[in-house]
Design an enzyme around this catalytic site. Structure first.
Site, mmCIF file in Angstrom:
data_model
loop_
_atom_site.group_PDB
_atom_site.id
_atom_site.type_symbol
_atom_site.label_atom_id
_atom_site.label_comp_id
_atom_site.label_asym_id
_atom_site.label_seq_id
_atom_site.Cartn_x
_atom_site.Cartn_y
_atom_site.Cartn_z
ATOM 1 N N ARG A 169 4.142 -22.408 33.325
ATOM 2 C CA ARG A 169 2.965 -22.686 34.554
ATOM 3 C C ARG A 169 2.030 -21.713 34.201
ATOM 4 N NH1 ARG A 169 5.013 -22.172 40.329
ATOM 5 N NH2 ARG A 169 5.176 -19.917 39.928
ATOM 6 N N TYR A 180 1.100 -14.483 49.526
ATOM 7 C CA TYR A 180 1.305 -13.495 48.221
ATOM 8 C C TYR A 180 0.644 -13.916 47.017
ATOM 9 C CZ TYR A 180 5.792 -15.607 48.668
ATOM 10 O OH TYR A 180 6.946 -16.492 48.528
ATOM 11 N N LYS A 181 0.285 -15.631 47.082
ATOM 12 C CA LYS A 181 -0.071 -16.113 45.943
ATOM 13 C C LYS A 181 -1.808 -15.958 45.928
ATOM 14 C CE LYS A 181 3.716 -19.319 46.267
ATOM 15 N NZ LYS A 181 4.770 -18.633 44.894
ATOM 16 N N ASP A 192 4.090 -27.678 53.495
ATOM 17 C CA ASP A 192 4.154 -26.315 53.087
ATOM 18 C C ASP A 192 2.718 -25.986 52.318
ATOM 19 O OD1 ASP A 192 4.583 -24.153 51.070
ATOM 20 O OD2 ASP A 192 6.632 -24.425 51.236
ATOM 21 N N PHE A 207 10.223 -27.015 46.334
ATOM 22 C CA PHE A 207 10.523 -25.729 45.992
ATOM 23 C C PHE A 207 11.781 -25.473 46.754
ATOM 24 C CE2 PHE A 207 10.950 -21.307 46.704
ATOM 25 C CZ PHE A 207 10.432 -20.700 45.500
HETATM 26 C C1 LIG Z 1 6.088 -24.245 48.107
HETATM 27 C C2 LIG Z 1 7.246 -23.066 48.280
HETATM 28 N N1 LIG Z 1 7.621 -22.736 49.329
HETATM 29 C C3 LIG Z 1 8.241 -21.650 49.775
HETATM 30 C C4 LIG Z 1 8.255 -20.442 48.928
HETATM 31 C C5 LIG Z 1 8.948 -19.242 49.085
HETATM 32 O O1 LIG Z 1 9.320 -18.891 50.400
HETATM 33 P P1 LIG Z 1 9.549 -17.270 50.918
HETATM 34 O O2 LIG Z 1 8.115 -16.703 51.100
HETATM 35 O O3 LIG Z 1 10.335 -17.318 52.021
HETATM 36 O O4 LIG Z 1 10.109 -16.648 49.644
HETATM 37 C C6 LIG Z 1 7.628 -20.539 47.553
HETATM 38 C C7 LIG Z 1 7.686 -19.469 46.673
HETATM 39 O O5 LIG Z 1 7.055 -19.569 45.635
HETATM 40 C C8 LIG Z 1 6.919 -21.921 47.466
HETATM 41 O O6 LIG Z 1 6.394 -22.060 46.157
#
Ligand SMILES: Cc1ncc(COP(=O)(O)O)c(C=O)c1O
Length: 403
Positions: free
Chosen positions: A378, A229-230, A204, A135
């Site tokens: 998706r 938030y997911k 991550d 990402f």
């Molecule tokens: C793998 C991954 N890392 C990071 C993020 C986003 O980071 P942030 O919470 O700083 O917007 C996402 C957002 O969809 C993501 O899918």
């Protein structure tokens, strides 16, 4: 009724998680004719609203803030919320208490974790490996972290990591589940390979926490970050979290040593002395409204196990693929998500050249997934609230739109 709709009904009847759906605010079939009710398959981007959150926020705002005002930092447990909520997330990612703090965005936590990992690895190790398919935010932050720490950044795909590791590698930043393809990477074996080279592993977990077992402690992961938030349904922009393995905490040298991570935050000392433990990952004043919405959202996990969620996630995604195959002309779309369960997250990504247009038409018909440039559809499956009947309906509408 088709054979697939009958199967969906049976699968829903046998689903032990099905009662949890009523604890979310979603379109219900009784609001609409069955086929017109919306199907929400975007919980891998923004989880649905847990029904207990609005009343909790009302209480936090009106009573805790409005009446208790500053007393709430102690009396309502505001000050300790980052570590308390971190401990609530811990079992979901296989961590013992005292290793996770909640706060800041995922991006900011990637920065803290990666710079701290490079500092722990020592000056002789001059290379950082980053998932080349990551990402984007992780890649941007890794580039800056490398520049700031005087290391070279080397983007490699996760499968290339074992051969790219050397005694030059300081740290490796990887995504547990690929945000685009839904591929689940092999965290245990990649972490073991990283450790065998003497480097630190930073994972991550945005697309795995709350959807499948992670096993941070079991697999000896060094540092990890994730959003809430997911699949954790914390709400738009809810705070992220940072895991620092217990035996590394004394060496965790934060690149953002704000006053909240000071050993004596109210000592107002001009010199910095880090707090013990996971508290070192804190930075500044926590965003209490979002954080306490997240805390309410996590209560659903008192009644759901990660194992049950994973089992249902695999059943839903298997069933979706089966329905898509049944309802779609061969060759019209291809799945980019691995078939093998051990390589699959909780989403299905389908490729077709007109994906952007197809997703618009799906959303017009109430089936909400999302589009990722240039050609990926998706569909996220949040087992706490997605049913098999919805899964069949989404595939059927997709077949009609593609046809
Ligand atoms: C793998 C991954 N890392 C990071 C993020 C986003 O980071 P942030 O919470 O700083 O917007 C996402 C957002 O969809 C993501 O899918």
């Amino acid at each position: 009724m088709s054979e697939l709709t009958v199967r969906a009904e049976k699968l829903d009847a046998a689903d032990e998680l099905a009662p949890l759906r009523s604890r979310f605010v979603l379109d219900t079939v009784s609001d609409h004719a069955a086929d017109a009710a919306g199907v929400y398959l975007d919980g891998n981007s923004l989880g649905a609203l847990p029904a207990n959150v609005p009343a909790r926020i009302e209480d936090v705002v009106r009573r805790q803030w409005g009446e208790l005002r500053i007393r709430s930092w102690d009396e309502s447990g505001w000050w300790t919320a980052p570590e308390r909520i971190g401990d609530r997330i811990a079992p979901l990612v296989g961590a013992a208490p005292g290793q996770i703090v909640v706060g800041d965005s995922t991006s900011v936590n990637v920065f803290k974790a990666l710079v701290a990992a490079v500092r722990m690895a020592g000056p002789a190790r001059d290379e950082i490996l980053v998932d080349a398919t990551t990402f984007p935010t992780d890649g941007y932050i890794a580039e800056s972290a490398a520049r700031m720490t005087g290391r070279t950044l080397r983007p490699v795909t996760p499968s290339e990591v074992p051969s790219a590791l050397s005694d030059r590698t300081a740290a490796v930043l990887l995504n547990h589940v690929d945000y685009r393809s839904g591929r689940l990477h092999d965290l245990p074996s990649l972490t073991a390979a990283i450790h065998a080279s003497g480097a630190l592993a930073v994972w991550d977990l945005c697309h795995s926490a709350g959807a499948l077992p992670v096993g941070l402690d079991e697999h000896g992961v060094d540092l990890a970050v994730g959003c809430t938030y997911k699949y954790l349904n914390g709400g738009p922009g809810s705070p992220a979290y940072l895991y620092v393995r217990r035996d590394l905490q004394d060496r965790f040298d934060s690149p953002l040593p704000g006053w909240n991570s000071h050993a004596e935050p109210f000592g107002m000392s001009q010199s910095y002395a880090p707090a013990p433990g996971a508290l070192r990952g804190r930075v500044g004043t926590p965003d209490i409204l979002s954080m306490l919405a997240l805390e309410a959202a996590l209560e659903i996990w008192d009644d759901a196990s990660v194992a049950a969620v994973r089992a249902k996630s695999l059943a839903l995604t298997d069933f979706f693929l089966e329905c898509v195959t049944a309802y779609t002309e061969p060759g019209r779309i291809t799945s980019v998500t691995p078939d093998a369960h051990e390589e699959r997250g909780s989403q299905i990504a389908l490729r077709c050249p007109d994906a952007g247009d197809v997703m618009k038409r799906l959303i017009d018909r109430g089936v909400v997934g999302d589009f990722r440039n240039p050609d990926v559809l998706r569909f996220g499956f949040s087992p706490l609230y997605v049913s098999f009947a919805e899964t069949e309906r989404a595939a059927r509408v997709l077949g009609e739109v593609l046809g």
